[in-house]
Design a protein around this motif. Structure first.
Motif, short mmCIF file in Angstrom:
data_model
loop_
_atom_site.label_atom_id
_atom_site.label_comp_id
_atom_site.label_asym_id
_atom_site.label_seq_id
_atom_site.Cartn_x
_atom_site.Cartn_y
_atom_site.Cartn_z
N THR A 173 0.85 -1.19 0.00
CA THR A 173 0.00 0.00 0.00
C THR A 173 0.89 1.24 0.00
O THR A 173 2.01 1.23 0.50
CB THR A 173 -0.94 0.05 1.22
N HIS A 174 0.36 2.30 -0.58
CA HIS A 174 1.07 3.58 -0.58
C HIS A 174 0.04 4.70 -0.45
O HIS A 174 -1.01 4.67 -1.11
CB HIS A 174 1.87 3.78 -1.86
N VAL A 175 0.35 5.67 0.39
CA VAL A 175 -0.51 6.84 0.56
C VAL A 175 0.30 8.09 0.21
O VAL A 175 1.37 8.32 0.78
CB VAL A 175 -1.05 6.95 2.00
N GLU A 176 -0.19 8.82 -0.77
CA GLU A 176 0.40 10.12 -1.11
C GLU A 176 -0.45 11.19 -0.42
O GLU A 176 -1.59 11.44 -0.79
CB GLU A 176 0.39 10.33 -2.62
N PRO A 177 0.10 11.83 0.64
CA PRO A 177 -0.74 12.70 1.47
C PRO A 177 -0.94 14.10 0.95
O PRO A 177 -1.85 14.80 1.40
CB PRO A 177 0.03 12.73 2.79
N ASP A 178 -0.12 14.55 0.01
CA ASP A 178 -0.14 15.98 -0.31
C ASP A 178 0.00 16.23 -1.80
O ASP A 178 1.09 16.47 -2.30
CB ASP A 178 0.97 16.68 0.46
N LEU A 179 -1.12 16.15 -2.50
CA LEU A 179 -1.18 16.56 -3.89
C LEU A 179 -2.02 17.84 -3.88
O LEU A 179 -3.25 17.79 -3.91
CB LEU A 179 -1.82 15.47 -4.74
N THR A 180 -1.34 19.01 -3.81
CA THR A 180 -2.03 20.28 -3.58
C THR A 180 -1.97 21.16 -4.81
O THR A 180 -0.89 21.39 -5.37
CB THR A 180 -1.43 21.01 -2.37
N VAL A 181 -3.16 21.67 -5.21
CA VAL A 181 -3.26 22.55 -6.37
C VAL A 181 -4.30 23.63 -6.06
O VAL A 181 -5.18 23.43 -5.22
CB VAL A 181 -3.68 21.78 -7.63
N PRO A 182 -4.22 24.78 -6.73
CA PRO A 182 -5.28 25.79 -6.56
C PRO A 182 -6.60 25.24 -7.10
O PRO A 182 -6.63 24.57 -8.13
CB PRO A 182 -4.77 26.97 -7.40
N LEU A 183 -7.68 25.54 -6.41
CA LEU A 183 -8.99 25.11 -6.87
C LEU A 183 -9.35 25.89 -8.13
O LEU A 183 -9.31 27.11 -8.15
CB LEU A 183 -10.05 25.37 -5.80
N PRO A 184 -9.66 25.17 -9.22
CA PRO A 184 -9.99 25.89 -10.46
C PRO A 184 -11.27 26.70 -10.30
O PRO A 184 -12.13 26.37 -9.49
CB PRO A 184 -10.16 24.76 -11.48
N GLN A 185 -11.38 27.73 -11.09
CA GLN A 185 -12.57 28.59 -11.06
C GLN A 185 -13.25 28.57 -12.43
O GLN A 185 -12.56 28.72 -13.45
CB GLN A 185 -12.18 30.01 -10.66
N PRO A 186 -14.55 28.38 -12.46
CA PRO A 186 -15.41 28.07 -11.32
C PRO A 186 -15.13 26.68 -10.77
O PRO A 186 -14.50 25.85 -11.44
CB PRO A 186 -16.82 28.15 -11.93
N ALA A 187 -15.61 26.43 -9.55
CA ALA A 187 -15.30 25.16 -8.89
C ALA A 187 -15.84 23.97 -9.67
O ALA A 187 -15.29 22.87 -9.59
CB ALA A 187 -15.88 25.16 -7.47
N SER A 188 -16.89 24.18 -10.47
CA SER A 188 -17.45 23.08 -11.26
C SER A 188 -16.48 22.57 -12.31
O SER A 188 -16.63 21.46 -12.83
CB SER A 188 -18.75 23.53 -11.94
N ALA A 189 -15.42 23.35 -12.60
CA ALA A 189 -14.43 22.92 -13.59
C ALA A 189 -13.65 21.70 -13.11
O ALA A 189 -13.00 21.03 -13.92
CB ALA A 189 -13.46 24.07 -13.89
N ILE A 190 -13.73 21.39 -11.81
CA ILE A 190 -13.03 20.23 -11.26
C ILE A 190 -13.55 18.94 -11.90
O ILE A 190 -12.89 17.90 -11.87
CB ILE A 190 -13.16 20.17 -9.73
N ASP A 191 -14.75 19.01 -12.49
CA ASP A 191 -15.32 17.82 -13.13
C ASP A 191 -14.50 17.37 -14.33
O ASP A 191 -14.61 16.22 -14.76
CB ASP A 191 -16.76 18.10 -13.58
N SER A 192 -13.70 18.26 -14.89
CA SER A 192 -12.86 17.90 -16.04
C SER A 192 -11.45 17.50 -15.61
O SER A 192 -10.58 17.33 -16.45
CB SER A 192 -12.79 19.06 -17.03
N TYR A 193 -11.24 17.35 -14.29
CA TYR A 193 -9.95 16.89 -13.77
C TYR A 193 -10.06 15.41 -13.40
O TYR A 193 -11.10 14.95 -12.93
CB TYR A 193 -9.54 17.69 -12.54
N VAL A 194 -8.97 14.67 -13.59
CA VAL A 194 -8.94 13.24 -13.25
C VAL A 194 -7.63 12.93 -12.53
O VAL A 194 -6.56 13.41 -12.93
CB VAL A 194 -9.04 12.35 -14.51
N ILE A 195 -7.73 12.14 -11.47
CA ILE A 195 -6.54 11.63 -10.79
C ILE A 195 -6.23 10.26 -11.39
O ILE A 195 -7.05 9.35 -11.34
CB ILE A 195 -6.77 11.47 -9.28
#
Length: 224
Positions: A173-195
């Motif tokens: 198992t592996h946990v990556e604790p800190d993948l930090t990015v500015p929240l896109p604007q508008p916030a609904s744009a996060i729907d086009s992001y994929v991990i």
């Protein structure tokens, strides 16, 4: 003897590998991976590309969080008995890695979105395998999926996995604790992001040194 006996042993190991993949669990289920990695339970799950996944929402259900997937072609890792590039032949497989579960959790603070990603995988011995240590190259990337996808953030890690028996399967198992990015604007744009999670053998390769350019020596000008 190498060919005849090796083939029979290889087939035996492959049968054991197939049974290992079909029967029994690794001790971590879709629910338990979230409990073990994040201390919470998963409210929903999906199964993209035939790989079991689990997802975790943040404590605040209003926190936007990208979907998580296994990158196409990166769900399986083949480690050969012989050195060299390219996928090994079936009887030359020393270890085979696979991604079993994955989860993500998001938190929002002062306009910054912090994503915690957990991955559970398994390493099994192949026909040419045995006791030893295999370094599992794992990459986690946040990608903005547009007509021209853009990698917003990426993390690469090598996970050493020790195999103790001649024929074995080991969970990691592996946990990556800190993948930090500015929240896109508008916030609904996060729907086009994929991990994306997946194995990245190329990321473990040392960078190639640039080829040394040969410069011909200039002949001294004849004295007049």
């Amino acid at each position: 003897m190498r060919f005849g006996t090796g083939v029979m042993m290889g087939l035996g190991v492959l049968m054991a590998v197939a049974l290992a993949g079909c029967g029994g669990g690794s001790g971590l289920t879709m629910g338990s991976i979230n409990k073990d990695l994040f201390g919470s339970s998963a409210p929903k799950s999906s199964t993209p590309e035939g790989v079991t996944s689990s997802e975790v929402n943040a404590a605040n259900n209003d926190t936007p969080c990208p979907d998580i997937k296994v990158r196409t072609g990166a769900a399986t890792l083949m480690v050969g008995d012989k050195k060299g590039e390219g996928e090994p032949s079936p009887l030359d497989v020393r270890y085979q890695g696979s991604i079993v579960n994955y989860a993500r959790e998001c938190h929002l603070n002062a306009g910054l979105l912090t994503i915690k990603v957990g991955v559970e995988g398994r390493v099994i011995t192949g026909p040419a395998g045995g006791p030893g240590t295999v370094n599992v190259p794992l990459r986690i990337a946040l990608v903005h999926e547009t007509l021209n996808p853009v990698t917003v953030a990426t993390k690469f890690t090598i996970i050493p996995v020790t195999v103790t028996n001649e024929v074995d399967r080991v969970t990691f198992t592996h946990v990556e604790p800190d993948l930090t990015v500015p929240l896109p604007q508008p916030a609904s744009a996060i729907d086009s992001y994929v991990i994306y999670v997946g194995f990245d053998p190329q990321g473990a390769q040392p960078p190639k040194k640039p080829a040394h350019k040969y410069r011909a020596k200039r002949k001294p000008k004849p004295r007049r």
